[in-house]
Every structure is written in structure tokens, then in C-alpha cells.
Design a protein around this motif. Structure first.
Motif, PDB file in Angstrom:
ATOM      1  N   PHE A 136       0.424  -0.137   0.338  1.00 36.76           N
ATOM      2  CA  PHE A 136       0.607  -1.359   1.425  1.00 36.76           C
ATOM      3  C   PHE A 136       0.160  -0.974   2.711  1.00 36.76           C
ATOM      4  O   PHE A 136       0.370  -0.225   3.202  1.00 36.76           O
ATOM      5  CB  PHE A 136       2.134  -1.674   1.284  1.00 36.76           C
ATOM      6  CG  PHE A 136       2.716  -2.053  -0.029  1.00 36.76           C
ATOM      7  CD1 PHE A 136       2.227  -3.026  -0.699  1.00 36.76           C
ATOM      8  CD2 PHE A 136       3.618  -1.531  -0.447  1.00 36.76           C
ATOM      9  CE1 PHE A 136       2.855  -3.441  -2.001  1.00 36.76           C
ATOM     10  CE2 PHE A 136       4.212  -1.618  -1.642  1.00 36.76           C
ATOM     11  CZ  PHE A 136       3.768  -2.631  -2.272  1.00 36.76           C
ATOM     12  N   LEU A 137      -1.000  -1.727   3.088  1.00 37.21           N
ATOM     13  CA  LEU A 137      -1.612  -1.755   4.223  1.00 37.21           C
ATOM     14  C   LEU A 137      -1.323  -3.000   5.112  1.00 37.21           C
ATOM     15  O   LEU A 137      -1.749  -3.936   4.738  1.00 37.21           O
ATOM     16  CB  LEU A 137      -3.123  -1.422   4.165  1.00 37.21           C
ATOM     17  CG  LEU A 137      -3.560  -0.207   3.250  1.00 37.21           C
ATOM     18  CD1 LEU A 137      -4.972  -0.066   2.974  1.00 37.21           C
ATOM     19  CD2 LEU A 137      -2.967   1.101   4.010  1.00 37.21           C
ATOM     20  N   ALA A 138      -0.997  -2.512   6.275  1.00 37.27           N
ATOM     21  CA  ALA A 138      -0.821  -3.872   7.246  1.00 37.27           C
ATOM     22  C   ALA A 138      -2.267  -4.495   7.628  1.00 37.27           C
ATOM     23  O   ALA A 138      -3.070  -3.690   7.824  1.00 37.27           O
ATOM     24  CB  ALA A 138      -0.003  -3.552   8.666  1.00 37.27           C
ATOM     25  N   ALA A 139      -2.375  -5.820   7.638  1.00 32.93           N
ATOM     26  CA  ALA A 139      -3.684  -6.511   7.938  1.00 32.93           C
ATOM     27  C   ALA A 139      -3.081  -7.676   9.005  1.00 32.93           C
ATOM     28  O   ALA A 139      -3.272  -8.693   8.694  1.00 32.93           O
ATOM     29  CB  ALA A 139      -4.198  -6.829   6.858  1.00 32.93           C
ATOM     30  N   PRO A 140      -2.726  -7.247  10.097  1.00 27.67           N
ATOM     31  CA  PRO A 140      -2.206  -8.249  11.070  1.00 27.67           C
ATOM     32  C   PRO A 140      -3.123  -9.080  11.600  1.00 27.67           C
ATOM     33  O   PRO A 140      -4.328  -8.509  11.954  1.00 27.67           O
ATOM     34  CB  PRO A 140      -1.642  -7.466  12.088  1.00 27.67           C
ATOM     35  CG  PRO A 140      -2.026  -5.868  12.171  1.00 27.67           C
ATOM     36  CD  PRO A 140      -2.350  -5.817  10.737  1.00 27.67           C
ATOM     37  N   PRO A 145       0.411 -12.908  11.455  1.00 22.54           N
ATOM     38  CA  PRO A 145       0.700 -11.424  11.955  1.00 22.54           C
ATOM     39  C   PRO A 145       1.336 -10.628  10.995  1.00 22.54           C
ATOM     40  O   PRO A 145       1.225  -9.403  10.844  1.00 22.54           O
ATOM     41  CB  PRO A 145       1.523 -11.790  13.167  1.00 22.54           C
ATOM     42  CG  PRO A 145       2.050 -13.167  13.010  1.00 22.54           C
ATOM     43  CD  PRO A 145       1.073 -13.936  12.317  1.00 22.54           C
ATOM     44  N   GLU A 146       2.003 -11.273   9.788  1.00 21.09           N
ATOM     45  CA  GLU A 146       2.604 -10.475   8.850  1.00 21.09           C
ATOM     46  C   GLU A 146       1.892 -10.133   7.732  1.00 21.09           C
ATOM     47  O   GLU A 146       2.410  -9.049   6.778  1.00 21.09           O
ATOM     48  CB  GLU A 146       3.817 -11.527   8.232  1.00 21.09           C
ATOM     49  CG  GLU A 146       3.567 -12.569   7.165  1.00 21.09           C
ATOM     50  CD  GLU A 146       2.483 -13.574   7.555  1.00 21.09           C
ATOM     51  OE1 GLU A 146       2.044 -13.575   8.790  1.00 21.09           O
ATOM     52  OE2 GLU A 146       2.209 -14.320   6.519  1.00 21.09           O
ATOM     53  N   VAL A 147       0.588 -10.375   7.588  1.00 23.51           N
ATOM     54  CA  VAL A 147      -0.268 -10.081   6.383  1.00 23.51           C
ATOM     55  C   VAL A 147      -0.312  -8.533   6.315  1.00 23.51           C
ATOM     56  O   VAL A 147      -0.402  -7.834   6.919  1.00 23.51           O
ATOM     57  CB  VAL A 147      -1.608 -10.919   6.555  1.00 23.51           C
ATOM     58  CG1 VAL A 147      -2.389 -10.172   5.423  1.00 23.51           C
ATOM     59  CG2 VAL A 147      -1.499 -12.347   6.676  1.00 23.51           C
ATOM     60  N   MET A 148      -0.111  -8.292   4.836  1.00 20.00           N
ATOM     61  CA  MET A 148      -0.300  -7.089   4.589  1.00 20.00           C
ATOM     62  C   MET A 148      -1.162  -6.936   3.195  1.00 20.00           C
ATOM     63  O   MET A 148      -1.198  -8.211   2.318  1.00 20.00           O
ATOM     64  CB  MET A 148       0.713  -6.139   4.122  1.00 20.00           C
ATOM     65  CG  MET A 148       1.684  -6.497   2.941  1.00 20.00           C
ATOM     66  SD  MET A 148       3.012  -5.441   2.896  1.00 20.00           S
ATOM     67  CE  MET A 148       3.515  -5.974   0.941  1.00 20.00           C
ATOM     68  N   VAL A 149      -2.108  -6.021   2.828  1.00 18.04           N
ATOM     69  CA  VAL A 149      -2.860  -6.114   1.423  1.00 18.04           C
ATOM     70  C   VAL A 149      -2.178  -5.007   0.880  1.00 18.04           C
ATOM     71  O   VAL A 149      -1.515  -3.867   1.381  1.00 18.04           O
ATOM     72  CB  VAL A 149      -4.269  -5.869   1.898  1.00 18.04           C
ATOM     73  CG1 VAL A 149      -4.912  -6.929   2.823  1.00 18.04           C
ATOM     74  CG2 VAL A 149      -4.664  -4.540   2.542  1.00 18.04           C
TER      75      VAL A 149
END
Ligand SMILES: Cc1cc2nc3c(=O)[nH]c(=O)nc-3n(C[C@H](O)[C@H](O)[C@H](O)COP(=O)(O)O)c2cc1C
Ligand SMILES: [Fe+2]
Ligand SMILES: [Fe+2]
Length: 383
Positions: A136-140, A145-149
């Protein structure tokens, strides 16, 4: 899914939707994508919009072939993806919902309940399913703001959330990915180019064979073209050399001046796209303004101000971080032309927007020396 025997598409098409996010026309509909990864443990990747929950749950059940899912991974809490979470959790109570802190906070705020079965993850955490493993990688801010890929290691698949998404239901998919992906990108994600760049830098460390976005088709094969377009767009670089002319007026005189400039530019070999802002899709116009390296704004003065739809258009451009452009201005006013000065002031607040010195001013009708004025503006724009 083609090439990936353990990853099954379980998303849904919505061909009834008139406006996406309450404002974007979607004549070809919209897809809400979701995927199931079948392994010793089973992960469902994202949920769908409330209009499609029943069909999504049917697709999931079909893919599961009688098995129980272990996880529902949530990349993005926007309701077009999160509306189905509660129904899924009720149907599969033993499955844990996987997300980061912000995702669970937003879930509470949107739906007013607590999820009983959660797995909290943060940047770089992994989830082992068997042969498949998710990172899991954060993609703010791509796009909230909460998006992760999530990156799946075995098949080298990136679950990219809204990134690499597009307008259009999958049943209406054509070969022209870029057209509706570009309109989606600039209108939905456009403000957050810096954050998209940050995500692209992070992803450079991963070998990616396919991209599974939350809207639009799965991207596989040669990903170079898609990645390169995303790089160009998120750096606010012009994708195409050309001039986009947007006009807005009452009686057609400003339009006539805009067309005179179009003729002049085309006679010099320039690609020109022209549109009437009062009648076109503003989201499409915004896409074109970002796409080309030059924009011409042509508007009549109305009540001492800018013709309203032009003012609205410029406000939209500013909200999406419009920058790095050469800009031309055509104005009109029967007694006190003001639109040129006002448009210049708004546009010059933007980063690296160079407004040409030559302004074509019409005092009602197109001026007698319109050809010379167009030549002067074209010299500057193409110079
Ligand atoms: C509702 C309305 C308000 C207008 N307000 C102004 C104004 O404040 N200043 C001005 O110079 N002209 C004003 N005009 C005149 C327009 O600028 C005039 O229609 C224009 O010169 C014609 O150009 P067009 O054919 O491109 O619309 C107004 C026109 C209308 C219909
Ligand atoms: Fe979104
Ligand atoms: Fe979305």
C-alpha cells in the motif's frame, strides 16, 4: 481478466448517469471499477457507487464461486467508490475492510457507523494473500487526502485509484483513451499536479505491467504512452502545439474577431481549436485550454464586467492551476470596453502565464484594421 487469471473484474457500468460528481456531462456513462484477487486469501479491491451496489455484489458473488472474501481494500472514500462498503460488510461479515486512518475517519463521517472488522494499514505495509502480495502506497490528493494505491507484486499490477481513470462506461469504450481521460484528468485531478508527480516518482521504483484504475479500462501492454501523458499533464506542460480560442459574446461581433484570428493563425500553419463558451461543455473547453500551449480569450464587456460565462471559465481554469501558457485577448465594448483589462488581471495572477501586449479591441463591430491586428497578435503568439 485477460493476462491475469487470478484477478477478476467485478466493476459496473452506469449508462444512466447524467452528471458525474454533480457537474460533468458523461454522454458515454461511467464505470465504477472493482476487482477480485483470488488466492489462498481473497481480496476485493474497492466498492462502487450507490446506483450500482446490487449489480456489483452479484459480480463479486460470481467471481467468488462460493468462497468467502477475506478483505475489501479501500483506496478512496469518495462515495462513487465507498457507497457499497456497508452492504459488502453486511453480506460478508467475516471479511475485513482494509484502509488507512483517514479512510476509516471519512467512512465514519460519511456513513455514521463504525466498521466492525478493520485492518489498518500505512505507507509501505503489505498484505499477503498467498502467491499475491499487495503493497500500500499513500497517494494524498490524487484526488482526495485519504487516497492510497496498491501494488500487487506477482502480476505487477497497480491498483491506481482515480489516477489513470477516465469518463465513459466500459461498454462504450473506444480506442481513443486520451480524449476522455484528459477531460477527466484536468477537471477532476488537475489542481493536484504536484501530488500526481509525487506519486509518479514513488511508482518509478515498481515494475508495472498493468494499471487497474477505478474508472475506465484496465491499461496493459505498452504503458509508456499513458505514463508519458500523465507526466506531461501533471507537470502542466502543453501536450500539443496549437491555439485554443474561447469566445463569449452577445451579437456575434466578438465571435467574428475570434474567427478572423483563427484564419490568420491557420494561414501560418497553426493548429486552432475554437469554441463558443455559452454553448459548449465547459469541462471540454477546460481540457483544451490545458492541452494546447496557447489560449485566446475573446469576450464582450457586460455591465462593466466580463461576459459571465467567460468569467466563470477563467475561474475554473484558475481553480485547476492553469499555468505555463501564452495568452491572447480579444475584447469588445460599445461604450467602455473593460473585459480585456479584467481578463488580463485575472490571468496574470497565474504562474508563467504570459499575456500578449497586443489586445484586439472591438468597439461594437470588428475594427476596420482587424487583419493587421490579427497579424500583430499572431506574430506575438507564434513568436
Ligand atoms: C446586457 C448588456 C450589457 C452591456 N454592458 C456593457 C458595458 O458595460 N460596457 C460596454 O462597453 N458595453 C456593454 N454592452 C455592449 C456590448 O459590449 C455590445 O453588445 C458589444 O459591443 C457587441 O459585441 P458582441 O456582438 O460581440 O456581443 C452591453 C451589452 C449588453 C447586451
Ligand atoms: Fe475521486
Ligand atoms: Fe472516482
Amino acid at each position: 481478466m485477460k493476462d491475469f487469471k487470478d484477478i477478476v473484474y467485478v466493476g459496473v457500468d452506469d449508462t444512466e448517469l447524467d452528471l458525474f460528481e454533480g457537474q460533468y456531462k458523461v454522454p458515454d456513462g461511467m464505470s465504477y471499477n472493482s476487482y477480485v484477487i483470488l488466492d489462498k486469501k481473497i481480496a476485493v479491491m474497492d466498492a462502487v457507487d450507490k446506483s450500482c451496489i446490487a449489480r456489483w455484489l452479484d459480480n463479486v458473488a460470481l467471481a467468488l464461486q462460493g468462497r468467502e472474501p477475506d478483505f475489501l481494500v479501500i483506496s478512496h472514500m469518495e462515495p462513487d467508490h465507498s457507497a457499497g462498503i456497508a452492504a459488502f460488510a453486511a453480506k460478508y461479515p467475516s471479511a475485513a475492510v482494509v484502509g488507512n486512518t483517514k479512510i476509516f475517519d471519512m467512512f465514519r463521517n460519511f456513513y455514521g457507523v463504525e466498521l466492525p472488522n478493520k485492518v489498518l494499514v500505512k505507507e509501505g505495509d503489505t498484505l499477503l494473500l498467498g502467491e499475491h502480495e499487495l503493497t500500500f502506497l499513500a497517494a494524498p490528493m490524487v484526488h482526495w487526502p485519504e487516497v492510497m494505491v496498491s501494488y500487487e507484486k506477482k502480476d505487477k499490477v497497480l491498483f491506481s485509484a482515480d489516477a489513470f481513470g477516465k469518463f465513459g462506461a466500459l461498454c462504450n469504450e473506444t480506442d481513443d483513451w486520451a480524449c476522455e481521460a484528459r477531460r477527466y484528468y484536468f477537471n477532476i485531478v488537475g489542481k493536484y499536479g504536484v501530488q500526481v508527480q509525487a506519486l509518479m516518482k514513488k511508482l518509478a521504483a515498481y515494475d508495472i505491467a498493468a494499471i487497474c484504475p477505478l474508472h475506465g479500462p484496465v491499461l496493459s501492454g505498452d504503458l509508456g504512452e499513458y505514463l508519458s501523458l500523465y507526466d506531461t499533464w501533471s507537470k502542466y506542460e502543453a501536450e500539443s502545439v496549437g491555439t485554443f480560442i474561447a469566445y463569449a459574446c452577445v451579437y456575434g461581433n466578438t465571435k467574428q474577431a475570434a474567427y478572423a484570428l483563427k484564419d490568420e493563425l491557420e494561414s501560418r500553419g497553426e493548429k486552432v481549436v475554437i469554441t463558443d463558451l455559452a454553448r459548449c461543455d465547459l469541462a471540454e473547453a477546460l481540457e483544451d485550454a490545458f492541452r494546447y500551449d496557447k489560449t485566446v480569450f475573446a469576450a464582450t464587456t457586460l455591465d462593466g464586467g466580463i461576459f459571465p460565462v467567460m468569467e466563470e471559465f477563467i475561474r475554473h481554469l484558475k481553480a485547476k492551476n492553469y499555468q505555463n501558457k501564452k495568452v491572447g485577448i480579444i475584447e469588445n465594448g460599445s461604450w467602455a470596453p473593460m473585459s480585456g483589462k479584467l481578463m488580463r488581471a485575472l490571468l496574470e495572477e497565474q504562474k508563467n502565464v504570459k499575456v500578449m501586449d497586443t489586445v484586439i479591441t472591438c468597439r461594437s463591430a470588428v475594427p476596420g484594421d482587424i487583419r493587421e491586428l490579427c497579424a500583430a497578435l499572431a506574430d506575438e503568439l507564434l513568436g
